[in-house]
Design a protein around this motif. Structure first.
Motif, PDB file in Angstrom:
ATOM      1  N   GLN A 181       0.614  -1.508  -0.298  1.00 28.09           N
ATOM      2  CA  GLN A 181      -0.314  -0.802   0.106  1.00 28.09           C
ATOM      3  C   GLN A 181       1.187   1.270  -0.101  1.00 28.09           C
ATOM      4  O   GLN A 181       2.101   1.014   0.487  1.00 28.09           O
ATOM      5  CB  GLN A 181      -0.973  -0.032   1.350  1.00 28.09           C
ATOM      6  CG  GLN A 181      -2.008  -1.210   0.744  1.00 28.09           C
ATOM      7  CD  GLN A 181      -2.894  -0.895   2.565  1.00 28.09           C
ATOM      8  OE1 GLN A 181      -2.568  -1.515   3.563  1.00 28.09           O
ATOM      9  NE2 GLN A 181      -4.192  -0.007   1.774  1.00 28.09           N
ATOM     10  N   ARG A 182       0.496   2.844   0.083  1.00 27.03           N
ATOM     11  CA  ARG A 182       1.109   3.563   0.029  1.00 27.03           C
ATOM     12  C   ARG A 182       0.602   4.600   1.415  1.00 27.03           C
ATOM     13  O   ARG A 182      -0.556   4.821   1.332  1.00 27.03           O
ATOM     14  CB  ARG A 182       0.755   4.633  -1.525  1.00 27.03           C
ATOM     15  CG  ARG A 182       1.624   5.872  -2.019  1.00 27.03           C
ATOM     16  CD  ARG A 182       1.007   6.544  -2.641  1.00 27.03           C
ATOM     17  NE  ARG A 182       0.409   5.626  -3.997  1.00 27.03           N
ATOM     18  CZ  ARG A 182       1.233   5.886  -4.726  1.00 27.03           C
ATOM     19  NH1 ARG A 182       2.185   6.411  -4.643  1.00 27.03           N
ATOM     20  NH2 ARG A 182       1.510   5.125  -6.106  1.00 27.03           N
ATOM     21  N   VAL A 183       1.642   5.115   1.736  1.00 25.37           N
ATOM     22  CA  VAL A 183       2.052   6.335   2.826  1.00 25.37           C
ATOM     23  C   VAL A 183       1.492   7.172   2.674  1.00 25.37           C
ATOM     24  O   VAL A 183       1.440   7.902   1.644  1.00 25.37           O
ATOM     25  CB  VAL A 183       3.482   6.162   3.250  1.00 25.37           C
ATOM     26  CG1 VAL A 183       3.505   6.802   4.429  1.00 25.37           C
ATOM     27  CG2 VAL A 183       3.918   4.725   3.765  1.00 25.37           C
ATOM     28  N   ILE A 184       0.268   7.632   3.458  1.00 23.49           N
ATOM     29  CA  ILE A 184      -0.561   8.886   2.875  1.00 23.49           C
ATOM     30  C   ILE A 184      -0.714   9.556   4.101  1.00 23.49           C
ATOM     31  O   ILE A 184       0.203  10.832   4.448  1.00 23.49           O
ATOM     32  CB  ILE A 184      -2.579   8.387   2.774  1.00 23.49           C
ATOM     33  CG1 ILE A 184      -2.346   7.811   1.488  1.00 23.49           C
ATOM     34  CG2 ILE A 184      -2.658   9.901   2.460  1.00 23.49           C
ATOM     35  CD1 ILE A 184      -1.534   8.249   0.604  1.00 23.49           C
ATOM     36  N   LYS A 194     -13.322  12.896   3.191  1.00 27.19           N
ATOM     37  CA  LYS A 194     -14.063  13.400   2.897  1.00 27.19           C
ATOM     38  C   LYS A 194     -14.829  13.278   0.758  1.00 27.19           C
ATOM     39  O   LYS A 194     -14.033  14.307   0.130  1.00 27.19           O
ATOM     40  CB  LYS A 194     -13.911  14.775   3.244  1.00 27.19           C
ATOM     41  CG  LYS A 194     -15.945  15.289   3.107  1.00 27.19           C
ATOM     42  CD  LYS A 194     -15.948  16.709   4.191  1.00 27.19           C
ATOM     43  CE  LYS A 194     -17.292  16.796   4.577  1.00 27.19           C
ATOM     44  NZ  LYS A 194     -17.398  18.157   5.063  1.00 27.19           N
ATOM     45  N   LYS A 195     -15.736  13.089   0.451  1.00 28.43           N
ATOM     46  CA  LYS A 195     -16.308  12.692  -0.664  1.00 28.43           C
ATOM     47  C   LYS A 195     -15.180  12.551  -1.478  1.00 28.43           C
ATOM     48  O   LYS A 195     -15.241  13.120  -2.665  1.00 28.43           O
ATOM     49  CB  LYS A 195     -17.077  14.160  -1.029  1.00 28.43           C
ATOM     50  CG  LYS A 195     -18.177  15.180  -0.116  1.00 28.43           C
ATOM     51  CD  LYS A 195     -18.546  16.241  -0.856  1.00 28.43           C
ATOM     52  CE  LYS A 195     -19.891  16.669   0.243  1.00 28.43           C
ATOM     53  NZ  LYS A 195     -20.767  17.941   0.249  1.00 28.43           N
ATOM     54  N   GLY A 196     -14.419  11.480  -0.847  1.00 26.01           N
ATOM     55  CA  GLY A 196     -13.192  10.991  -1.793  1.00 26.01           C
ATOM     56  C   GLY A 196     -11.861  11.775  -2.051  1.00 26.01           C
ATOM     57  O   GLY A 196     -10.999  11.211  -3.053  1.00 26.01           O
ATOM     58  N   ILE A 197     -12.177  13.243  -1.388  1.00 21.76           N
ATOM     59  CA  ILE A 197     -10.937  13.689  -0.949  1.00 21.76           C
ATOM     60  C   ILE A 197      -9.840  13.335  -0.072  1.00 21.76           C
ATOM     61  O   ILE A 197     -10.919  13.274   1.281  1.00 21.76           O
ATOM     62  CB  ILE A 197     -11.224  15.041  -1.009  1.00 21.76           C
ATOM     63  CG1 ILE A 197     -11.489  15.301  -2.436  1.00 21.76           C
ATOM     64  CG2 ILE A 197      -9.474  16.122  -1.096  1.00 21.76           C
ATOM     65  CD1 ILE A 197     -12.233  16.980  -2.899  1.00 21.76           C
ATOM     66  N   GLY A 202      -5.996  19.346   8.073  1.00 25.58           N
ATOM     67  CA  GLY A 202      -6.946  19.925   7.410  1.00 25.58           C
ATOM     68  C   GLY A 202      -7.216  20.170   5.919  1.00 25.58           C
ATOM     69  O   GLY A 202      -7.804  21.253   5.231  1.00 25.58           O
ATOM     70  N   GLU A 203      -5.802  19.837   5.527  1.00 26.61           N
ATOM     71  CA  GLU A 203      -5.275  20.578   4.352  1.00 26.61           C
ATOM     72  C   GLU A 203      -5.412  19.653   3.247  1.00 26.61           C
ATOM     73  O   GLU A 203      -5.313  19.059   2.855  1.00 26.61           O
ATOM     74  CB  GLU A 203      -3.729  20.572   3.419  1.00 26.61           C
ATOM     75  CG  GLU A 203      -3.812  22.352   4.696  1.00 26.61           C
ATOM     76  CD  GLU A 203      -2.322  22.942   4.829  1.00 26.61           C
ATOM     77  OE1 GLU A 203      -1.543  22.354   4.196  1.00 26.61           O
ATOM     78  OE2 GLU A 203      -1.767  24.348   5.237  1.00 26.61           O
ATOM     79  N   LEU A 204      -5.918  19.791   1.391  1.00 28.39           N
ATOM     80  CA  LEU A 204      -5.594  18.732   0.793  1.00 28.39           C
ATOM     81  C   LEU A 204      -4.877  18.090   0.166  1.00 28.39           C
ATOM     82  O   LEU A 204      -3.586  19.197   0.450  1.00 28.39           O
ATOM     83  CB  LEU A 204      -6.919  19.726  -0.634  1.00 28.39           C
ATOM     84  CG  LEU A 204      -7.330  18.943  -1.780  1.00 28.39           C
ATOM     85  CD1 LEU A 204      -8.620  19.518  -2.310  1.00 28.39           C
ATOM     86  CD2 LEU A 204      -6.363  18.642  -2.371  1.00 28.39           C
TER      87      LEU A 204
END
Length: 263
Positions: A181-184, A194-197, A202-204
């Motif tokens: 898997q990928r480290v996020i 939230k809504k796929g994002i 708190g930052e996109l």
């Protein structure tokens, strides 16, 4: 046999890759039958040719013979010889797979580096990727090469694709191979989907490697010394691994540094 290993460094790397099974632990050694040096050399060269053709289809019988030959005729060990870098090992493997054994024999390397490369099995690990959870970045049935030692000197970084042993949960009892898997999210960060994002603190967080956004919601604080990981194929229902999104650092076995397909 030791002289042959020095003349053809590729075979040492290829042998360790060829006998590797999907899984994280090496198989225990078994008693070796009597094989001659000439017989083992022929087997080694056959494996190298399969690698050059990217077939990598080795039967259990041949894998057993390869293991015995490797145990009987190992390269000379010398703890004073430094470990190679993963990049040096992958360079030899890439040359072999893409251009063939003859090209590898043409590589001019200092004698000390040749002996160092003989220790590549301590640095990199190879295994097939059976699942589609990392599409489109990694495709099922591709081979991935993992740097086993990179995280001994540095911390996992956001965006790294890592392999790890699944946590000891009832859902993971049937999982035999390490997961990819990928480290996020990094330790102590807040991760929200939230809504796929994906949002981090708190930052996109922009992601240009996925083709579809997640259709589920999640919000977590990543514990200390742990990481939040996700599939690239976020809505993969066949291998839903959301129960393994948070993994401790000690369960990470390495970083994926190269992948190649099979014909």
């Amino acid at each position: 046999m030791g002289q042959y290993w020095q003349k053809s460094t590729a075979l040492c790397v290829v042998l360790s890759l060829a006998i590797a099974r999907p899984g994280w632990s090496d198989s225990p050694p078994v008693p070796a039958p009597i094989y001659s040096e000439a017989f083992c050399l022929k087997i080694f060269e056959g494996v190298a040719e399969q690698a050059r053709l990217s077939t990598w289809k080795i039967s259990d019988r041949d894998r057993h013979i390869l293991t015995q030959c490797q145990n009987k005729f190992p390269p000379t060990a010398n703890s004073k010889i430094p470990l190679p870098t993963a990049a040096e090992c992958v360079y030899v493997v890439k040359t072999l797979v893409q251009e063939g054994l003859d090209k590898v024999k043409e590589i001019e390397l200092p004698a000390t580096q040749v002996r160092s490369i003989e220790r590549c099995d301590e640095v990199i690990k190879y295994y097939p990727l059976p699942a589609d959870n990392m599409l489109p970045t990694l495709k099922p049935n591709e081979k991935i090469v993992v740097d086993k030692v990179v995280y001994q000197t540095q911390l996992p970084q956001r965006g790294d694709i890592v392999v790890f042993n699944p946590p000891s949960l009832p859902e993971s009892q049937n999982i035999q191979e390490p997961l990819t898997q990928r480290v996020i999210g990094l330790p102590n960060e807040k991760v929200k989907i939230k809504k796929g994002i994906v949002y981090i603190n708190g930052e996109l967080y922009p992601e240009d490697y996925i083709t579809q956004s997640a259709n589920w919601y999640e919000s977590v604080i990543v514990p200390a010394n742990s990481y939040f990981v996700l599939d690239d194929n976020r809505n993969n229902s066949a291998t839903d691994r959301r129960m393994w999104n948070i993994i401790p650092r000690e369960s990470i076995g390495g970083k994926v540094i190269w992948q190649f397909g099979s014909k």
